[in-house]
Design a protein around this motif. Structure first.
Motif: not given
Length: 417
Positions: A409-417
């Protein structure tokens, strides 16, 4: 329905409510209500970040989560006649998401979330392998949770309060601050820190006179860890039907509760590892006079788990030993062996198409079983992680045909560092 003694308005922030809760432990925080032994009552609870985490496809809110403000505890509630040395009996009669609010901006209004905290903002159990912030939002359909960020699974939630406990005495509070301060002093610049010292600026101290907030806030203990009073134990089995016996350290006991979870795996391994939500909890209280000495319960709460857990009959289990990823042998390190068991489970799930972060989030949210399976066979301890196979929409068991490849799917969102 039990008397509703602590109500929260979903349209107001936690600090703007008619009755103000608290986010620190201190004996001078006055009770918001008094109940009698034998009374049943309902308490509303706000999720631990008071609405800072959103139902969206970004993890920036997890990266910027305001850890200095947690937890948003409901209470304290004084129990008439409770004295230091007694045992406070707390029965969990019912617990669930925010009633009659199936949609909205607050976790508990038909949805909840799991987060991987960035190392610089607290980290998690596997922070060396997962140093960045990620998020999964879970939708509730009755007792069932599913997620667009971790597809291919659905499961019955094991709803419980992550945090409940009694107020410390002044002497016990001083003990906490001394021993945790000594630990911090061994490596004061560590990231994440070894412990969390008192912090007055973001302290919320209930009905205490505002002129006393700076002084009390500079002494009050943070609510992150479990301690002798119970506290943030994050025990998934403190579910409906549970009876808990808490030590009493102050007159009235001053019980507080919060940090409700729709579900959680043993260990809440990502730190924000449960499915966090706001909701309600129905409690009944009673007393055992002098019970701390009678039963030797002075440094911990004891409990009888409820009998309404989801029933899983088939599991896939992973083991780990106390050897580091670099091959260094450690002596009976059960913390390390549980980490290795979790990493083995994550590696396995990636063979079906999940990202490592999706698998990590899943282990935090699903009611996995974590066990210390061997603690005497030197030099290796053995820990195990049991995953119920029925949560998957596909066959997750090993077979000669190889692993099914799922759409992540769209995957788990990752925050920009």
């Amino acid at each position: 329905m039990p008397e509703h003694i602590f109500k929260l308005d979903s349209n107001k922030k936690f600090v703007d409510q008619e009755k103000l809760g608290h986010n620190r432990w201190h004996p001078e925080i006055p009770p918001v209500a008094t109940v009698k032994p034998g009374d049943s009552f309902r308490v509303d609870c706000r999720e631990w970040f008071d609405g800072a985490i959103k139902n969206d496809d970004s993890a920036q809110d997890i990266l910027d989560a305001p850890l200095l403000t947690v937890h948003t505890l409901s209470g304290p509630f004084a129990v008439e006649g409770a004295k230091p040395g007694d045992l406070l009996i707390v029965d969990i009669l019912d617990v669930g998401p925010i009633p009659q609010e199936d949609s909205g901006p607050l976790a508990g209004q038909g949805w909840g979330y799991t987060g991987i905290f960035a190392t610089r903002n607290g980290g998690g159990f596997l922070t060396e392998q997962f140093p960045d912030a990620y998020k999964a939002v879970w939708d509730f359909n009755g007792q069932t949770a599913t997620s667009r960020h971790v597809p291919g699974v659905s499961f019955t939630g094991l709803i419980h309060p992550g945090l409940m406990g009694t107020a410390p005495s002044a002497e016990l509070l001083a003990t906490w601050n001394a021993r945790e301060g000594a630990l911090i002093a061994t490596d004061p610049d560590r990231v994440p820190p070894l412990a969390l010292p008192p912090e007055a600026e973001h302290a919320v101290l209930g009905g205490l006179d505002r002129g006393e907030w700076a002084r009390v806030g500079s002494e009050a203990a943070r609510t992150a860890p479990p301690r002798e009073n119970g506290g943030n134990q994050d025990i998934k089995n403190l579910s409906k039907g549970t009876r808990i016996f808490y030590p009493v350290f102050v007159d009235g006991a001053n019980l507080s509760v919060g940090d409700l979870h729709f579900s959680q795996g043993d260990g809440e391994i990502t730190f924000c590892g449960a499915i966090e939500m706001g909701g309600f909890i129905d409690l009944r209280v009673d007393l055992i006079k002098g019970g701390m000495d009678t039963y030797g319960v002075s440094e911990n709460a004891i409990f009888m788990p409820g009998n309404v857990d989801p029933q899983f009959s088939e599991w896939l289990a992973f083991s780990g030993t106390s050897v580091t990823l670099d091959g260094e042998q450690k002596y009976l390190d059960s913390h390390l062996s549980y980490q290795r068991a979790c990493l083995h489970a994550i590696d396995y799930l990636t063979k079906f198409g999940y990202s490592p972060e999706q698998a990590y989030l899943l282990l935090g949210a699903v009611p996995i079983e974590g066990r210390l399976s061997g603690v005497v066979d030197i030099p290796n301890s053995c820990s195990t992680v049991y995953i119920p196979t029925s949560i998957f929409d596909f066959d997750v068991r090993p077979s000669a045909s190889g692993p099914v490849q799922i759409d992540p799917g769209i995957g788990a969102p990752r925050a920009a560092a």
